[in-house]
Each structure stands twice: as structure tokens, then as C-alpha cells.
Design a protein around this motif. Structure first.
Motif, short mmCIF file in Angstrom:
data_model
loop_
_atom_site.label_atom_id
_atom_site.label_comp_id
_atom_site.label_asym_id
_atom_site.label_seq_id
_atom_site.Cartn_x
_atom_site.Cartn_y
_atom_site.Cartn_z
N THR A 157 0.84 -1.19 0.00
CA THR A 157 0.00 0.00 0.00
C THR A 157 0.88 1.24 0.00
OG1 THR A 157 -1.66 -1.25 1.24
CG2 THR A 157 -1.86 1.15 1.29
N ASP A 158 0.42 2.28 -0.71
CA ASP A 158 1.21 3.51 -0.82
C ASP A 158 0.95 4.44 0.35
OD1 ASP A 158 2.14 2.67 -3.28
OD2 ASP A 158 0.51 3.64 -4.37
N LEU A 159 2.02 5.06 0.82
CA LEU A 159 1.89 6.05 1.88
C LEU A 159 2.71 7.27 1.51
CD1 LEU A 159 1.11 5.71 5.35
CD2 LEU A 159 3.35 6.73 5.13
N VAL A 160 2.10 8.43 1.68
CA VAL A 160 2.79 9.69 1.36
C VAL A 160 2.75 10.59 2.58
CG1 VAL A 160 2.73 11.77 -0.07
CG2 VAL A 160 2.11 9.55 -1.07
N PHE A 161 3.91 11.11 2.95
CA PHE A 161 3.95 12.12 4.00
C PHE A 161 3.79 13.49 3.34
CE2 PHE A 161 5.62 9.26 7.20
CZ PHE A 161 5.26 9.87 8.38
N SER A 162 2.76 14.21 3.73
CA SER A 162 2.57 15.54 3.14
C SER A 162 3.22 16.62 4.01
CB SER A 162 1.09 15.82 2.96
OG SER A 162 0.40 15.59 4.18
N PHE A 163 3.18 16.42 5.34
CA PHE A 163 3.82 17.35 6.28
C PHE A 163 3.20 18.75 6.28
CE2 PHE A 163 7.64 14.52 5.70
CZ PHE A 163 7.61 14.03 6.99
N THR A 164 1.99 18.85 5.73
CA THR A 164 1.36 20.17 5.73
C THR A 164 1.14 20.66 7.16
OG1 THR A 164 0.19 19.31 3.82
CG2 THR A 164 -0.46 21.50 4.61
N GLY A 165 0.61 19.76 7.98
CA GLY A 165 0.37 20.12 9.38
C GLY A 165 1.66 20.44 10.10
N PHE A 166 2.66 19.65 9.83
CA PHE A 166 3.99 19.86 10.37
C PHE A 166 4.47 21.28 10.10
CE2 PHE A 166 5.89 15.48 10.88
CZ PHE A 166 6.40 15.74 12.13
N ALA A 167 4.34 21.67 8.85
CA ALA A 167 4.83 22.99 8.45
C ALA A 167 4.14 24.08 9.26
CB ALA A 167 4.62 23.20 6.95
N HIS A 168 2.84 23.88 9.50
CA HIS A 168 2.11 24.87 10.29
C HIS A 168 2.59 24.93 11.72
CE1 HIS A 168 -1.47 24.59 7.31
NE2 HIS A 168 -0.52 25.39 6.89
N ILE A 209 11.50 12.40 1.94
CA ILE A 209 10.46 11.37 1.97
C ILE A 209 9.13 11.87 1.43
CG2 ILE A 209 11.60 10.10 3.82
CD1 ILE A 209 9.43 10.92 5.68
N ARG A 210 8.98 13.20 1.29
CA ARG A 210 7.80 13.71 0.57
C ARG A 210 7.73 13.09 -0.83
NH1 ARG A 210 9.04 18.86 2.57
NH2 ARG A 210 7.53 19.57 4.10
N HIS A 211 8.90 12.78 -1.39
CA HIS A 211 8.93 12.28 -2.76
C HIS A 211 9.25 10.79 -2.84
CE1 HIS A 211 8.61 16.39 -4.03
NE2 HIS A 211 9.61 16.70 -3.23
N TYR A 212 9.46 10.16 -1.69
CA TYR A 212 9.84 8.76 -1.71
C TYR A 212 8.61 7.86 -1.91
CZ TYR A 212 12.21 4.43 -0.77
OH TYR A 212 12.74 3.18 -0.91
#
Lengths: 251, 251
Positions: free
Chosen positions: B13-24, B61-64
Motif C-alpha cells: 500500500t502507498d503512503l505519502v507524507f505531506s507534512f502540511t500540518g507539520f509545516a504549520h 520522503i515527501r517524494h519517496y
């Protein structure tokens, strides 16, 4: 091509994977690579078993600012074990509350040590078996982290028992010292301020030394093949075990 | 924000870290994050203790293309231990020739277990101490890898002894099963073909499900807080230990 590269320094040093040579060899599709480096007691491990031309990890670490006092890298041509993530060096285990990193160049024939304690291979390489046996025997010989000279003495007793089975060039570090054991091919150079060149490089990697070093800066670089022709690379003798601390050779 | 996310599936299964919340949240500068995922018996671990806005690992890892059947992720707000690489979850150890991955959400007060065997913390968190003690006791109870039900039974006996010291929500996997223990907050959903949504997401990560699933596809997702409102998320009860295999809950 450099199969093993180890770095031990008294100040954080930059390392860049260029993978140029890798890309040229990509037709073989059998190279794997791995790099482990300490940040304090913490450890980062980037490995891949895919050709560097296709590996997303290779793409990532080309741009990763690796900066460390303790680095172990390995470029693999599979000799034993399937080409798989779990067979890719360096290998990592914890002992006495420290991470230990191990990379091996060579081939051990019919090597199936008795692993009766707390370290077992996840993959199916001779190298990981050797590492697990070393960890097992270190743990057996010392109840807690001994001094570097004591560790070196124990390793000097253990390594020949493995080397009897074949080629056993290895690098080992726990984030303080770096041990290098040679059976066929391993060279080191001790660099001191002012560094002759700002860089050491081959087709796959570049070690960047600070342009403005301080008189205290010392770096030991241990590799399969010398990376420069204008410096004094010392060849380790067959059966020799060297230990490096703070960028210098001990003993 | 999702502190813990675990995934156990019968198909990668694919998983993507977006980190949008992190950035905030980056102003706090105290978040760390970590993701561990299996590829066969091999394991990849990407962690960082820097704010995701500045972390080169986060950028990587955003792009991994993470694609796995067994994933454990952790987003950390430091409660105990310095903010350092060696204190960042998930933690990894080897036992019985498998890598074990552990991530903890909570806080254990005055928790200093007797670690007299082969597992010692490298960092100084309550969480890594708990993980080392779990590994030590599992090793004590079983000479080799037992069945999943046997492991579950042992873990069900061990977890309460730690939970007595505070909040002990954890995820644990050895690349076959995923164990989830709850003391305060942990939810799971079992997804089966056809999936209601192609994605699950919060501000920090996105789980991508194949658009065209097969009738056999099953995925279990275990998180601190539910990620959707149109699905049946099951809340684990305080003290409950759940185990997931092939995308389904056992027992």
C-alpha cells in the motif's frame, strides 16, 4: 570503484555520493550500496539494493547533506545472498546501549558460525553471519562497553577465526572508534590541517573537507583503493587490524 | 494530528507524507517524525528530530515512493528525553532473526525497568526503555519466533506491567503482524475491496489505496485519531491489545 569507505574524524566531515560510476555500471543491475553515519549516538542508515540509476534512495542521498564524524559506506557486488534489502550492507545492531555498524568486503566460504545468543541474521549473507558472531563474542567477552584498547584486543582475537574462511576486509564502528580489518585490500590516509586537497573522490563518492580547517582538524579515511596519488596511503597488511579514534590511528 | 499510524495489509500500500500540518506547527521546533516500513524482511527507517519545515529527510520522503504491507509511523511531541536523533521513534531491534519496530504515544512516569539482558536503550526516553524491556521479556519467554497467537498472549501479559506507569499506546511490528496496544486513544478501520475512498489523510500524511483494487485486497489502518468520518473506526478500549495480520484483525 571503492567497495568500502570508512571515515573517522575529530570534526564533522561532509560526504557526497555522486554515483557517477554507479550510473555507468547500471547495466549490471547488481550493485547495491549503503551508507551509515552517526549523529551523536543516533545513526542514519541509507541503503538500496537497486541499481543507483533507478534507486529513489540514491536520488535522495545525492542531495542529502551528510555531515558526520563516523561514516561507514559500502558498495556491493553480490557474492553470496540474494540481492535484497535485508542483504545490503552496512548492517546495524545494538550492543551495550550503542549502535554498531558493520560492512564487509570479501567472501566467506562455508561459514556457518554457531549463533546461540542474542544476534541473528535477518538476511542470508555470510557477512551478516560474521557480524552477528562478532557481536555475540564481544558480548560474551565484556559485560559492558570496555575501553577501546580492550575492544581492539578482543576483535584482534576474533577476526582471524572468521578470516580463516575467506576474504574478510571489514569496517566496524560504534560511533566512537572505527576498526578496519584487512585480509587482502584496505588502505588509509591520515589527513591533518592544512589538507592537501579539499576533496577526495572516485567515481562514486566525494569526501569534502572544510576549505578553512583549523590546526586541530584530523580525519582518517579508510578505503579499499587509494583515492589520491599525491598522498601517503598506508596499505594494511593481511591479517592487520587497525583502530582509529578522533581522526588518528591508535597504537 | 496523528501521533501514531500503523498499517497492515495483504498487498503493498502507498503512503505519502505531506507534512502540511507539520509545516504549520514548525514554529514549535519540537516535532520529530519517523516512519519505518518493511520491504520483505528488510526494513527502511526514515526519522528526523528537526522541524519538518527544515528537515532534509522530510524533503526527501515527501517524494519517496513508500509502498509496503507493514508500516509504522510516529509524529513526536517530546515529553521525555532530549530532542535528538537517538530519541526519535520508531525504534528498531533484531530478535529471532527479524527486525522489530516500535513506536509509542504517551508518557511513562518513573519507569526504569531492569534491563539485564541483550537490549539496552541508546537514547534516554521512557519509550525506548519500554521497547527494550518488551524485547528482553519476549526473548526470555520464547527461545525462537513463536506463533502470532503465542506472541500476542505474551505481549498481553507484558503490556499491563508497563502501562501501570502511565500512558502506553504503542504499535509494534516484525514485518508479519502489527500489534496495537491502547491505554487512552487508538482507533482502527478494516478496509476491504471496494474501498470507500481512494485516500485516507490528515494534515501530515496520506495513505493512497490502489484505484483498482482486487476483491482480495485488505488493509488495516490503526491511528490515534480517525482519519475519515464516513467509515466505521473502532476505538480500542483502555488496556486492549489488538493484533492485525494480512489486513485483518485476529481473534
Amino acid at each position: 570503484m571503492c567497495q568500502l569507505l570508512g571515515l573517522n574524524a575529530n570534526t564533522p566531515t561532509d560526504l557526497v555520493f555522486s554515483f557517477t560510476g554507479f550510473a555507468h555500471r547500471a547495466v549490471e543491475h547488481r550493485d547495491g550500496f549503503g551508507i551509515a553515519f552517526f549523529e551523536g549516538a543516533g545513526l542514519r542508515l541509507f541503503v538500496d539494493h537497486q541499481s543507483a540509476a533507478e534507486s529513489p534512495v540514491a536520488a535522495m542521498i545525492r542531495h542529502y547533506p551528510i555531515r558526520s564524524r563516523h561514516i561507514v559506506t559500502h558498495i556491493r557486488k553480490a557474492t553470496q545472498g540474494r540481492v535484497a534489502l535485508e542483504n545490503t550492507h552496512p548492517f546495524v545492531r545494538e550492543l551495550w546501549g550503542r549502535y554498531w555498524v558493520f560492512a564487509h568486503n570479501g567472501n566467506l566460504v562455508d561459514y556457518h558460525p554457531k549463533l546461540h545468543a542474542s544476534f541473528h541474521p535477518v538476511g542470508d549473507t555470510d557477512s551478516e553471519r560474521a557480524f552477528c558472531w562478532l557481536m555475540q563474542e564481544l558480548a560474551k567477552n565484556h559485560a559492558r562497553m570496555p575501553s577501546i584498547p580492550d575492544l581492539t584486543q578482543t576483535l584482534a582475537e576474533l577476526a582471524p577465526q572468521i578470516a580463516r574462511h575467506g576474504t574478510f576486509n571489514f569496517l566496524l564502528s560504534q560511533g566512537e572508534a572505527l576498526w578496519a580489518h584487512c585480509t587482502t585490500q584496505l588502505h588509509y590516509v591520515l589527513r591533518r590541517h592544512p589538507f592537501a586537497d579539499a576533496q577526495l573522490q572516485d567515481a562514486d563518492l566525494t569526501v569534502d573537507f572544510a576549505e578553512h580547517t583549523t590546526p586541530q582538524d584530523r580525519v582518517a579515511v579508510i578505503v579499499t583503493e587509494p583515492l589520491t596519488t599525491n598522498e601517503t596511503w598506508v596499505a594494511l597488511a593481511p591479517g592487520e587490524l587497525a583502530v582509529f579514534v578522533d581522526g588518528d590511528r591508535l597504537g
